[in-house]
Motif scaffolding. Sequence first.
Motif, short mmCIF file in Angstrom:
data_model
loop_
_atom_site.label_atom_id
_atom_site.label_comp_id
_atom_site.label_asym_id
_atom_site.label_seq_id
_atom_site.Cartn_x
_atom_site.Cartn_y
_atom_site.Cartn_z
N VAL A 35 44.46 30.51 62.44
CA VAL A 35 44.28 31.95 62.54
C VAL A 35 44.23 32.55 61.13
O VAL A 35 44.93 32.09 60.23
N VAL A 36 43.42 33.58 60.98
CA VAL A 36 43.31 34.25 59.69
C VAL A 36 44.31 35.41 59.68
O VAL A 36 44.08 36.45 60.28
N GLU A 37 45.43 35.17 59.00
CA GLU A 37 46.53 36.14 59.00
C GLU A 37 46.31 37.29 58.03
O GLU A 37 46.72 38.41 58.29
N ASP A 38 45.70 37.00 56.86
CA ASP A 38 45.58 38.02 55.82
C ASP A 38 44.41 37.65 54.91
O ASP A 38 43.69 36.70 55.17
N MET A 39 44.24 38.40 53.83
CA MET A 39 43.12 38.16 52.92
C MET A 39 43.21 36.79 52.24
O MET A 39 42.19 36.15 52.01
N ASN A 40 44.41 36.33 51.93
CA ASN A 40 44.54 34.99 51.35
C ASN A 40 44.07 33.93 52.32
O ASN A 40 43.37 33.00 51.94
N ALA A 41 44.47 34.06 53.59
CA ALA A 41 44.03 33.11 54.61
C ALA A 41 42.53 33.23 54.85
O ALA A 41 41.86 32.22 55.12
N TYR A 42 41.98 34.44 54.73
CA TYR A 42 40.53 34.63 54.90
C TYR A 42 39.78 33.86 53.81
O TYR A 42 38.80 33.18 54.09
N GLU A 43 40.27 33.94 52.59
CA GLU A 43 39.63 33.20 51.50
C GLU A 43 39.74 31.69 51.73
O GLU A 43 38.79 30.94 51.49
N GLU A 44 40.91 31.23 52.21
CA GLU A 44 41.07 29.81 52.53
C GLU A 44 40.09 29.38 53.62
O GLU A 44 39.53 28.29 53.57
N TYR A 45 39.89 30.24 54.62
CA TYR A 45 38.93 29.97 55.68
C TYR A 45 37.52 29.79 55.11
O TYR A 45 36.81 28.85 55.46
N LEU A 46 37.13 30.70 54.22
CA LEU A 46 35.78 30.64 53.65
C LEU A 46 35.53 29.35 52.89
O LEU A 46 34.41 28.84 52.88
N THR A 47 36.57 28.82 52.24
CA THR A 47 36.38 27.62 51.42
C THR A 47 36.82 26.34 52.12
O THR A 47 36.71 25.26 51.52
N HIS A 48 37.29 26.44 53.34
CA HIS A 48 37.73 25.26 54.08
C HIS A 48 36.54 24.31 54.29
O HIS A 48 35.43 24.75 54.60
N PRO A 49 36.74 23.00 54.12
CA PRO A 49 35.63 22.05 54.28
C PRO A 49 34.91 22.15 55.63
O PRO A 49 33.69 21.99 55.69
N ASP A 77 44.71 48.56 55.62
CA ASP A 77 44.35 48.89 54.26
C ASP A 77 43.01 49.63 54.29
O ASP A 77 42.04 49.13 54.85
N PRO A 78 42.93 50.82 53.70
CA PRO A 78 41.65 51.55 53.72
C PRO A 78 40.54 50.81 52.98
O PRO A 78 39.37 51.10 53.17
N GLU A 79 40.91 49.83 52.16
CA GLU A 79 39.93 49.03 51.42
C GLU A 79 39.60 47.71 52.12
O GLU A 79 38.97 46.84 51.54
N PHE A 80 40.02 47.57 53.38
CA PHE A 80 39.82 46.32 54.12
C PHE A 80 38.36 45.85 54.08
O PHE A 80 38.07 44.72 53.71
N GLY A 81 37.45 46.71 54.43
CA GLY A 81 36.03 46.34 54.46
C GLY A 81 35.51 45.93 53.10
O GLY A 81 34.79 44.94 52.98
N ALA A 82 35.88 46.66 52.08
CA ALA A 82 35.44 46.33 50.72
C ALA A 82 36.02 45.00 50.25
O ALA A 82 35.33 44.21 49.59
N LYS A 83 37.27 44.73 50.61
CA LYS A 83 37.90 43.46 50.22
C LYS A 83 37.24 42.28 50.92
O LYS A 83 37.00 41.24 50.30
N VAL A 84 36.94 42.42 52.20
CA VAL A 84 36.25 41.36 52.93
C VAL A 84 34.87 41.14 52.33
O VAL A 84 34.45 40.00 52.10
N ALA A 85 34.15 42.21 52.05
CA ALA A 85 32.81 42.09 51.46
C ALA A 85 32.86 41.38 50.12
O ALA A 85 31.99 40.55 49.81
N GLU A 86 33.89 41.66 49.33
CA GLU A 86 34.03 41.01 48.03
C GLU A 86 34.31 39.51 48.19
O GLU A 86 33.74 38.69 47.47
N LEU A 87 35.17 39.16 49.13
CA LEU A 87 35.42 37.73 49.38
C LEU A 87 34.13 37.02 49.81
O LEU A 87 33.83 35.93 49.35
N GLN A 88 33.39 37.65 50.71
CA GLN A 88 32.13 37.06 51.18
C GLN A 88 31.13 36.93 50.00
O GLN A 88 30.48 35.91 49.86
N ARG A 89 31.02 37.97 49.19
CA ARG A 89 30.09 37.93 48.05
C ARG A 89 30.44 36.76 47.13
O ARG A 89 29.56 35.98 46.75
N ARG A 90 31.70 36.64 46.76
CA ARG A 90 32.13 35.56 45.88
C ARG A 90 31.86 34.20 46.51
O ARG A 90 31.43 33.26 45.84
#
Length: 95
Positions: A35-49, A77-90
């Motif tokens: 499960v994706v608990e937070d932004m750190n876990a979201y980034e781990e999800y994106l880079t998971h093999p 977080d009011p910046e939730f969408g922007a933070k997700v977009a930044e993780l995806q962009r990177r």
Amino acid sequence: MIYHGTRIKLKEGITPEQFEEALEILHEQGRSISVVEDMNAYEEYLTHPAHTRSERFAFPLIEKFEAYDITDDPDPDPEFGAKVAELQRRHYETG
């Protein structure tokens, strides 16, 4: 918690074998990534093999792709969408 979803439309001409392999890869991704608990876990999800493997296999088969992310945080977080977009962009820049 962050809920990540995607909608895809496959290209015309995908063989039944390609379709079945894509489904199995996606099922493996679901079994491997927690499960994706937070932004750190979201980034781990994106880079998971398992996730990067599904991207490498599936993207050439996809005609249209849409992703969406929602949170059940009662005080989001009011910046939730922007933070997700930044993780995806990177992720896509380094992938």
